[in-house]
Scaffold this motif. Sequence first.
Motif: not given
Length: 139
Positions: A23-32
Motif C-alpha cells: 500500500r505505502r512504500g515510503r511509510l513502510a520503509l520508515r516503519v521498518f
Amino acid sequence: MIWLLALPVLVAGCAAAGWLLRRRGRLALRVFLGVNAGLVLAALALLVVAMSAGPAQAAATAAQGASASGGWAALIGAAISVAGSSIGAAIAVAYTGAAALAALSERPELFGRAMVIVGLAEGIAIYGLVVSVILIGKA
C-alpha cells in the motif's frame, strides 16, 4: 514457551508488513527502520544489563558446574560455522545455478557437468555442518 506465544504476533507483524509494502512504500520503509532501531536499542540495553551483572549472579553460574562454563564457546562456534557456510553456499548456488541454466538453454547436453558444479557449491554447507558437529562433540 515464550516463542510459541509470540508466534502469532510475529505472523501478524509479517502480514502487516506485507500489507504496508503493497500500500505505502515510503511509510513502510520508515516503519521498518523504526522497528529495527527499537530492536537495536533493546539489544543494547540487554547487553548493558548482562555486562553489569554483579558477583551474586557470577556465584549462581559457578554453582551450576564448571562443565557448562566452557561449552558455550563451542556452541557459538558451531552456530557461526553453520550460518557462514550456509550463506556462502547460498551465494555460490545462486551464481552457479544461474550460469548452469544459461548454459543448459543453449546446450542441453551440459546437464551433467552443470549439476556437478552446482553440487560442489552445495558441498560448502556440508563442510560447515561437519565442522559444527566436531565442535559440538568437543563441548
